[in-house]
Write an enzyme that holds these catalytic residues in place. Structure first.
Site, PDB file in Angstrom:
ATOM      1  N   LYS A  75     108.183  63.959 -20.634  1.00  0.00           N
ATOM      2  CA  LYS A  75     108.874  62.622 -21.130  1.00  0.00           C
ATOM      3  C   LYS A  75     107.715  61.800 -21.761  1.00  0.00           C
ATOM      4  O   LYS A  75     107.583  60.513 -21.247  1.00  0.00           O
ATOM      5  CB  LYS A  75     109.861  62.050 -20.042  1.00  0.00           C
ATOM      6  CG  LYS A  75     110.463  60.981 -20.366  1.00  0.00           C
ATOM      7  CD  LYS A  75     111.473  61.253 -21.296  1.00  0.00           C
ATOM      8  CE  LYS A  75     112.486  59.981 -21.728  1.00  0.00           C
ATOM      9  NZ  LYS A  75     113.307  60.251 -22.765  1.00  0.00           N
ATOM     10  N   ASP A 119     113.671  71.118 -11.887  1.00  0.00           N
ATOM     11  CA  ASP A 119     114.574  71.321 -10.882  1.00  0.00           C
ATOM     12  C   ASP A 119     116.158  71.124 -11.620  1.00  0.00           C
ATOM     13  O   ASP A 119     117.005  71.896 -11.425  1.00  0.00           O
ATOM     14  CB  ASP A 119     114.629  70.161  -9.935  1.00  0.00           C
ATOM     15  CG  ASP A 119     115.483  70.137  -8.710  1.00  0.00           C
ATOM     16  OD1 ASP A 119     116.284  71.045  -8.744  1.00  0.00           O
ATOM     17  OD2 ASP A 119     115.395  69.295  -7.797  1.00  0.00           O
ATOM     18  N   TYR A 148     108.205  64.336  -6.275  1.00  0.00           N
ATOM     19  CA  TYR A 148     109.021  64.768  -5.088  1.00  0.00           C
ATOM     20  C   TYR A 148     107.922  64.733  -4.028  1.00  0.00           C
ATOM     21  O   TYR A 148     108.494  64.609  -2.702  1.00  0.00           O
ATOM     22  CB  TYR A 148     109.541  66.396  -5.115  1.00  0.00           C
ATOM     23  CG  TYR A 148     110.643  66.378  -6.201  1.00  0.00           C
ATOM     24  CD1 TYR A 148     111.419  65.227  -6.458  1.00  0.00           C
ATOM     25  CD2 TYR A 148     111.280  67.522  -6.349  1.00  0.00           C
ATOM     26  CE1 TYR A 148     112.675  65.578  -7.382  1.00  0.00           C
ATOM     27  CE2 TYR A 148     112.385  67.618  -7.040  1.00  0.00           C
ATOM     28  CZ  TYR A 148     113.087  66.763  -7.585  1.00  0.00           C
ATOM     29  OH  TYR A 148     114.089  66.903  -8.446  1.00  0.00           O
ATOM     30  N   ASP A 178     118.776  74.518 -13.252  1.00  0.00           N
ATOM     31  CA  ASP A 178     120.157  74.624 -12.755  1.00  0.00           C
ATOM     32  C   ASP A 178     120.922  74.504 -13.957  1.00  0.00           C
ATOM     33  O   ASP A 178     122.032  75.450 -14.080  1.00  0.00           O
ATOM     34  CB  ASP A 178     120.663  73.551 -11.791  1.00  0.00           C
ATOM     35  CG  ASP A 178     120.448  73.998 -10.061  1.00  0.00           C
ATOM     36  OD1 ASP A 178     119.547  74.906 -10.024  1.00  0.00           O
ATOM     37  OD2 ASP A 178     120.843  73.147  -9.368  1.00  0.00           O
ATOM     38  N   ASP A 228     115.004  65.072 -22.315  1.00  0.00           N
ATOM     39  CA  ASP A 228     116.434  64.575 -22.687  1.00  0.00           C
ATOM     40  C   ASP A 228     116.774  65.730 -23.817  1.00  0.00           C
ATOM     41  O   ASP A 228     118.010  66.176 -23.762  1.00  0.00           O
ATOM     42  CB  ASP A 228     116.596  63.165 -23.226  1.00  0.00           C
ATOM     43  CG  ASP A 228     115.536  62.691 -23.877  1.00  0.00           C
ATOM     44  OD1 ASP A 228     114.466  63.213 -24.013  1.00  0.00           O
ATOM     45  OD2 ASP A 228     115.526  61.786 -24.498  1.00  0.00           O
TER      46      ASP A 228
END
Ligand code: NAD
Length: 354
Positions: A189, A245, A138, A249, A221
């Protein structure tokens, strides 16, 4: 306890007023609490043509903690980007150096039927997601859209994490795990990304300083899948900015209502900004129907993490639970046929239970 109070826009002023009532009740019980209000977001733009007026940032910097409502509203949607309400939020996080974002996902027994998952999968759920907030893809440079030699256009971003960035957030994670069930799952990852391989190496090193905490690693994942398959396997989840992020959620929906979810963003000295996870809900603003519990629970987090007053944090959380046990519900958490109460009445009920 010096607290900067920034109500913001939409339902922000209504929900923050209820949290302020809780703080005032604690003050009349003898806690030394000082509160000062200031503008942020659209309210900052209206007052000083700036979503983060200088006076607001100064107040926040001089305070021990910040209590924030929410920012945003239709009337600001067409402003140039630097003037938009959410810039106030990004700038205050940066200005205060808040790198650790804590989002609990907890299911109250009274609200277990509001979850999108079966009650047996989520009853008793209590996860803490710790997301690194200031690094990762980001913020990485270079980024942009470029034209390649063959004339094709290409969008690109850069993912990186420095050792110090990983270390400091890992320490926060282990310290939180020590106060909970002493289990931490670091999500990355590492099978594909070098940044993640490095993340895993550093987290594993930091773990040696916390031998009591059981550390595991999981690919993002798989973590996304496990959160909806068997979410109760998790205690603390530590992860980077982009994965956090998305996973936070996802986890928030396990709890059923966005109106119940508090959050904390901390700096290196446990100074923090506390806010509900939801936005300014302009569709219901000014109607006295918003749920103030996420904001009130954010005050509980403030007591726990900035002021190290676990006793008061638990007192607030118990008051919220009692209110739910009494069958009191705002519209967003009421099951069909249940009577609903307003935002102010919910605030009063929590104060009474306190
Ligand atoms: P939102 O979270 O404001 O609302 C989503 C839905 O949830 C709406 O139907 C709303 O009525 C409901 N809701 C939210 N909080 C509630 C509460 N406490 N009680 C009852 N119902 C509640 O998200 P959105 O509609 O996507 O965004 C609205 C505005 O908020 C936009 O301007 C957006 O940019 C901003 N926003 C701000 C923040 C923040 O301040 N941290 C976060 C997200 C969105």
């Amino acid at each position: 306890m010096k607290i900067a109070v920034l109500p913001g826009d939409g339902i922000g002023p209504e929900i923050v007023a209820q949290a302020v009532k809780v703080l005032e009740a604690l003050r009349s019980d003898g806690l030394k609490i000082e509160m000062e209000h200031a503008h942020i977001g659209g309210a900052g733009y209206d007052a000083a043509q700036d979503p983060l007026p200088e006076a607001t940032l100064k107040l926040a910097q001089e305070s021990d903690a910040v209590l924030l409502g929410a920012v945003g509203g239709y009337q600001y949607d067409n402003l140039p980007r630097p003037m938009r309400p959410e810039q106030g939020l990004l700038r205050i996080r940066k200005g205060l150096g808040l790198f650790a974002n804590l989002r609990p996902a907890m299911v109250y027994p009274e609200l277990v039927n509001s979850s999108s998952l079966k009650p047996e999968l989520v009853s008793g759920l209590d996860i803490m997601i710790l997301r690194e907030l200031t690094g990762d893809i980001y913020f990485g440079q270079p980024r942009g859209i470029r034209t390649l030699d063959n004339g094709e256009r290409q969008g690109f971003d850069t993912m990186h994490y420095s050792e110090s960035e990983i270390r400091r957030v890992a320490h926060v994670g282990f310290q939180i795990a020590m106060k909970r069930n002493k289990k931490m799952c670091s999500v990355d990852k590492a099978n594909v990304l070098d940044t993640s391989m490095f993340w895993r190496e550093i987290v594993t090193e930091v773990a040696k300083e916390y031998p009591e905490v059981e550390l595991s690693h999981m690919y993002v994942d798989n973590a996304a899948m496990q959160l909806v398959r068997a979410p109760k396997q998790f205690d603390v989840i530590l992860t980077g900015n982009i994965f956090g992020d998305i996973l936070s959620d996802e986890a928030s929906m396990l709890t059923g209502s966005i109106g119940m979810l508090p959050s904390a963003s901390l700096d290196a000295n446990n100074k923090g900004l506390y806010e509900p996870c939801h936005g300014s809900a302009p569709d219901i603003a000014g109607k006295d129907i918003a749920n103030p519990l996420a904001t009130i629970l954010s005050v509980a987090m403030m007591m726990r993490y900035t002021f190290a007053r676990e006793d008061i944090a638990q007192r607030i959380e118990t008051a919220v639970r009692k209110t739910l046990q009494q069958g009191l519900r705002t519209g967003d958490i009421a099951e069909a046929g249940m009577p609903k109460i307003g935002c102010k009445a919910m605030g009063d009920a929590v104060v009474a239970a306190l």
